[in-house]
Design a protein around this motif. Structure first.
Motif, PDB file in Angstrom:
ATOM      1  N   SER A 132      -3.370   0.367 -60.774  1.00 34.05           N
ATOM      2  CA  SER A 132      -2.707  -0.246 -61.912  1.00 34.05           C
ATOM      3  C   SER A 132      -2.800   0.707 -63.098  1.00 34.05           C
ATOM      4  O   SER A 132      -3.628   1.629 -63.116  1.00 34.05           O
ATOM      5  CB  SER A 132      -3.371  -1.575 -62.269  1.00 34.05           C
ATOM      6  OG  SER A 132      -4.673  -1.353 -62.789  1.00 34.05           O
ATOM      7  N   LEU A 133      -1.966   0.477 -64.096  1.00 32.93           N
ATOM      8  CA  LEU A 133      -1.978   1.327 -65.278  1.00 32.93           C
ATOM      9  C   LEU A 133      -3.335   1.266 -65.977  1.00 32.93           C
ATOM     10  O   LEU A 133      -3.893   2.298 -66.367  1.00 32.93           O
ATOM     11  CB  LEU A 133      -0.861   0.905 -66.239  1.00 32.93           C
ATOM     12  CG  LEU A 133      -0.716   1.725 -67.526  1.00 32.93           C
ATOM     13  CD1 LEU A 133      -0.482   3.195 -67.220  1.00 32.93           C
ATOM     14  CD2 LEU A 133       0.421   1.162 -68.379  1.00 32.93           C
ATOM     15  N   GLY A 134      -3.868   0.049 -66.101  1.00 32.52           N
ATOM     16  CA  GLY A 134      -5.173  -0.093 -66.734  1.00 32.52           C
ATOM     17  C   GLY A 134      -6.256   0.630 -65.973  1.00 32.52           C
ATOM     18  O   GLY A 134      -7.093   1.326 -66.554  1.00 32.52           O
ATOM     19  N   GLU A 135      -6.278   0.471 -64.660  1.00 32.37           N
ATOM     20  CA  GLU A 135      -7.290   1.124 -63.826  1.00 32.37           C
ATOM     21  C   GLU A 135      -7.230   2.639 -63.977  1.00 32.37           C
ATOM     22  O   GLU A 135      -8.255   3.312 -64.118  1.00 32.37           O
ATOM     23  CB  GLU A 135      -7.078   0.715 -62.364  1.00 32.37           C
ATOM     24  CG  GLU A 135      -8.105   1.260 -61.393  1.00 32.37           C
ATOM     25  CD  GLU A 135      -7.807   0.855 -59.956  1.00 32.37           C
ATOM     26  OE1 GLU A 135      -8.638   1.153 -59.079  1.00 32.37           O
ATOM     27  OE2 GLU A 135      -6.739   0.243 -59.712  1.00 32.37           O
ATOM     28  N   ALA A 136      -6.017   3.191 -63.952  1.00 26.05           N
ATOM     29  CA  ALA A 136      -5.863   4.642 -64.045  1.00 26.05           C
ATOM     30  C   ALA A 136      -6.287   5.155 -65.416  1.00 26.05           C
ATOM     31  O   ALA A 136      -6.952   6.198 -65.520  1.00 26.05           O
ATOM     32  CB  ALA A 136      -4.419   5.032 -63.756  1.00 26.05           C
ATOM     33  N   ARG A 138       5.240   0.904 -76.473  1.00 28.02           N
ATOM     34  CA  ARG A 138       6.643   1.273 -76.661  1.00 28.02           C
ATOM     35  C   ARG A 138       7.418   1.177 -75.357  1.00 28.02           C
ATOM     36  O   ARG A 138       8.605   0.839 -75.347  1.00 28.02           O
ATOM     37  CB  ARG A 138       6.752   2.688 -77.237  1.00 28.02           C
ATOM     38  CG  ARG A 138       8.153   3.006 -77.724  1.00 28.02           C
ATOM     39  CD  ARG A 138       8.194   4.237 -78.589  1.00 28.02           C
ATOM     40  NE  ARG A 138       8.297   5.463 -77.793  1.00 28.02           N
ATOM     41  CZ  ARG A 138       8.632   6.646 -78.300  1.00 28.02           C
ATOM     42  NH1 ARG A 138       8.852   6.770 -79.602  1.00 28.02           N
ATOM     43  NH2 ARG A 138       8.722   7.699 -77.531  1.00 28.02           N
ATOM     44  N   GLY A 139       6.739   1.453 -74.253  1.00 26.31           N
ATOM     45  CA  GLY A 139       7.381   1.333 -72.952  1.00 26.31           C
ATOM     46  C   GLY A 139       7.394  -0.081 -72.405  1.00 26.31           C
ATOM     47  O   GLY A 139       7.866  -0.314 -71.285  1.00 26.31           O
ATOM     48  N   ARG A 140       6.855  -1.034 -73.203  1.00 30.76           N
ATOM     49  CA  ARG A 140       6.791  -2.453 -72.812  1.00 30.76           C
ATOM     50  C   ARG A 140       6.134  -2.616 -71.447  1.00 30.76           C
ATOM     51  O   ARG A 140       6.587  -3.398 -70.601  1.00 30.76           O
ATOM     52  CB  ARG A 140       8.182  -3.090 -72.840  1.00 30.76           C
ATOM     53  CG  ARG A 140       8.809  -3.081 -74.228  1.00 30.76           C
ATOM     54  CD  ARG A 140      10.136  -3.810 -74.263  1.00 30.76           C
ATOM     55  NE  ARG A 140      10.678  -3.829 -75.610  1.00 30.76           N
ATOM     56  CZ  ARG A 140      11.832  -4.404 -75.956  1.00 30.76           C
ATOM     57  NH1 ARG A 140      12.551  -5.026 -75.023  1.00 30.76           N
ATOM     58  NH2 ARG A 140      12.254  -4.376 -77.206  1.00 30.76           N
ATOM     59  N   LEU A 141       5.036  -1.907 -71.274  1.00 31.25           N
ATOM     60  CA  LEU A 141       4.300  -1.950 -70.016  1.00 31.25           C
ATOM     61  C   LEU A 141       3.078  -2.841 -70.159  1.00 31.25           C
ATOM     62  O   LEU A 141       2.531  -3.010 -71.250  1.00 31.25           O
ATOM     63  CB  LEU A 141       3.861  -0.541 -69.611  1.00 31.25           C
ATOM     64  CG  LEU A 141       4.977   0.450 -69.293  1.00 31.25           C
ATOM     65  CD1 LEU A 141       4.414   1.861 -69.184  1.00 31.25           C
ATOM     66  CD2 LEU A 141       5.682   0.051 -68.000  1.00 31.25           C
ATOM     67  N   SER A 142       2.647  -3.380 -69.043  1.00 28.02           N
ATOM     68  CA  SER A 142       1.401  -4.131 -68.974  1.00 28.02           C
ATOM     69  C   SER A 142       0.369  -3.272 -68.260  1.00 28.02           C
ATOM     70  O   SER A 142       0.712  -2.470 -67.379  1.00 28.02           O
ATOM     71  CB  SER A 142       1.617  -5.442 -68.207  1.00 28.02           C
ATOM     72  OG  SER A 142       0.387  -5.977 -67.759  1.00 28.02           O
ATOM     73  N   TYR A 143      -0.899  -3.461 -68.606  1.00 29.35           N
ATOM     74  CA  TYR A 143      -1.944  -2.703 -67.923  1.00 29.35           C
ATOM     75  C   TYR A 143      -2.109  -3.151 -66.470  1.00 29.35           C
ATOM     76  O   TYR A 143      -2.748  -2.456 -65.689  1.00 29.35           O
ATOM     77  CB  TYR A 143      -3.266  -2.816 -68.675  1.00 29.35           C
ATOM     78  CG  TYR A 143      -3.222  -2.118 -70.014  1.00 29.35           C
ATOM     79  CD1 TYR A 143      -3.052  -0.739 -70.084  1.00 29.35           C
ATOM     80  CD2 TYR A 143      -3.334  -2.836 -71.200  1.00 29.35           C
ATOM     81  CE1 TYR A 143      -2.985  -0.089 -71.310  1.00 29.35           C
ATOM     82  CE2 TYR A 143      -3.273  -2.189 -72.434  1.00 29.35           C
ATOM     83  CZ  TYR A 143      -3.100  -0.822 -72.475  1.00 29.35           C
ATOM     84  OH  TYR A 143      -3.029  -0.171 -73.686  1.00 29.35           O
ATOM     85  N   ALA A 144      -1.506  -4.272 -66.122  1.00 26.30           N
ATOM     86  CA  ALA A 144      -1.521  -4.719 -64.728  1.00 26.30           C
ATOM     87  C   ALA A 144      -0.393  -4.092 -63.908  1.00 26.30           C
ATOM     88  O   ALA A 144      -0.405  -4.169 -62.674  1.00 26.30           O
ATOM     89  CB  ALA A 144      -1.411  -6.241 -64.669  1.00 26.30           C
ATOM     90  N   ASP A 145       0.568  -3.452 -64.574  1.00 22.29           N
ATOM     91  CA  ASP A 145       1.676  -2.806 -63.871  1.00 22.29           C
ATOM     92  C   ASP A 145       1.173  -1.605 -63.063  1.00 22.29           C
ATOM     93  O   ASP A 145       0.151  -1.004 -63.399  1.00 22.29           O
ATOM     94  CB  ASP A 145       2.736  -2.319 -64.870  1.00 22.29           C
ATOM     95  CG  ASP A 145       3.476  -3.454 -65.543  1.00 22.29           C
ATOM     96  OD1 ASP A 145       3.475  -4.562 -64.998  1.00 22.29           O
ATOM     97  OD2 ASP A 145       4.046  -3.215 -66.635  1.00 22.29           O
TER      98      ASP A 145
END
Length: 371
Positions: free
Chosen positions: A236-240, A220-227
């Motif tokens: 990164s979002l994915g790492e966290a 919904r936030g149109r985020l990438s896991y690489a952000d």
């Protein structure tokens, strides 16, 4: 495979296929050589988890374990099974596979220790459409690390390559663990009563529950896991979001063996609202105060980004408390000291009181501070 028989066939021979080349298992999408390569790659990982009672070897049709050799005299066996859920989708989309193996072990062995049982051995099931040996080894390396943290042996598992069942790059994991406790020492104990103290042991983050909602919030936030992670500078979002589930086995077993705990609750799906009542007798309530521990930034972000109400947070996520312990008031300080000596962060988060009518057995006050 079924054994071949020497009986003569009763059906007509299979006809020739007009000169077409015969098919192989590889043609059907299953690479036996890759499977063998993965087994060879993970044998040292399994060996590194060996413990008393098991040699932790791979390759046979089954694994043996000797509870007597592990030091038990009159053991009750306890078995658990679990998975990692849709956290796997975050791992797949992020290309990070090493931590989910720890999650897999944690979800099983943390459920064993809440019953006062010591994890003895673990088996995994890894299924995929097309086997990636490097990813498979990373996953099993995480499983081995989780087993070392829990003190249990990785005695075997199953790698299933099933083309057509999974999309490219997808896989699923399931885990199975067996533990033991001496007869008469299982938790929860009888005697959980009003006046008992409730301790909360800190989590490392979201652990392995609620990721269908997490993924919806990210989308919904149109985020990438690489952000960059909005709540974790430098990650990164994915790492966290892939921070592994904490394994509480050694710390909680130490407190159990010291006789300081009456009950333990692993805070998984259902959060603080649904899991704590599972270890309480009918006539009492756990009265928890959310102001007694800090809400980790990842949960503040999820609540704000997703507009998730406080009660929904408390019944979906662990909200910073991965394990709850119930102890007599005069043993709480000792229990906390033992847990902290094993590296845990511990908060006194509430008390047990008498239940009024049919009210919910877990009452979480002070959630308005989670804004």
């Amino acid at each position: 495979m079924a054994n071949h028989t020497t009986r003569q066939p009763t059906r007509k021979p299979i006809p020739e296929h007009d000169g077409k080349p015969g098919l192989t298992y590889r043609d059907a999408g299953v690479d036996i050589d890759a499977g063998e390569a993965l087994v060879e790659a993970i044998k040292p990982l399994a060996k590194s988890t060996a413990r008393a009672g098991s040699g932790a070897g791979l390759g046979g049709f089954g694994a043996l374990f000797d509870p007597k050799a592990a030091g038990f005299k009159d053991p009750i066996l306890v078995a658990t099974t679990d998975g990692v859920g849709t956290k796997l989708k975050v791992a797949i989309e992020s290309g990070r596979h090493d931590g989910v193996g720890i999650d897999l072990v944690a979800m099983c062995v943390n459920d064993l220790v809440v019953q006062g049982a010591e994890p003895l051995f673990f088996l995994d099931y890894f299924a995929t459409g097309k086997l990636d040996v490097a990813a498979g080894r990373a996953i099993v390396a995480g499983i081995a690390e989780g087993c070392r943290q829990a003190g249990c042996a990785l005695v075997g598992g199953e790698t299933a390559e099933m083309p057509g069942m999974y999309a490219a790059g997808d896989y699923d994991l399931a885990g199975f663990s067996v533990g033991a406790a001496e007869r008469g020492t299982l938790l929860p104990q009888e005697g959980v009563a009003a006046g008992d103290v409730v301790l909360g042991i800190a989590s490392t983050g979201v652990h392995s529950n609620g990721y269908s909602l997490v993924r919806r919030i990210v989308a919904r936030g149109r985020l990438s896991y690489a952000d960059p992670a909005p709540f974790a500078p430098g990650q990164s979002l994915g790492e966290a979001l892939l921070t592994p589930t904490r394994i509480y086995v050694k710390s909680c077993l130490a407190a159990v063996k010291a006789g300081t705990l009456k009950a333990l609750a692993h805070i998984t799906g259902g959060g603080l609202i649904e899991n704590v009542p599972r270890v309480l007798p009918e006539g009492v309530v756990a009265a928890l105060d959310a102001r007694t521990w800090p809400l980790p930034p990842v949960f503040s972000w999820l609540a704000a980004e997703g507009g998730v109400a406080a009660h929904e947070m408390a019944r979906t996520f662990n909200c910073g408390i991965g394990m709850v312990a119930v102890c007599a008031a005069d043993r709480a300080a000792e229990a906390r000291r033992i847990l902290e000596s094993h590296g845990e962060t511990v908060f006194t988060i509430g008390t047990v009181r008498a239940r009024i009518g049919d009210e919910a057995q877990s009452q979480v006050a002070g959630t308005e501070t989670w804004g």
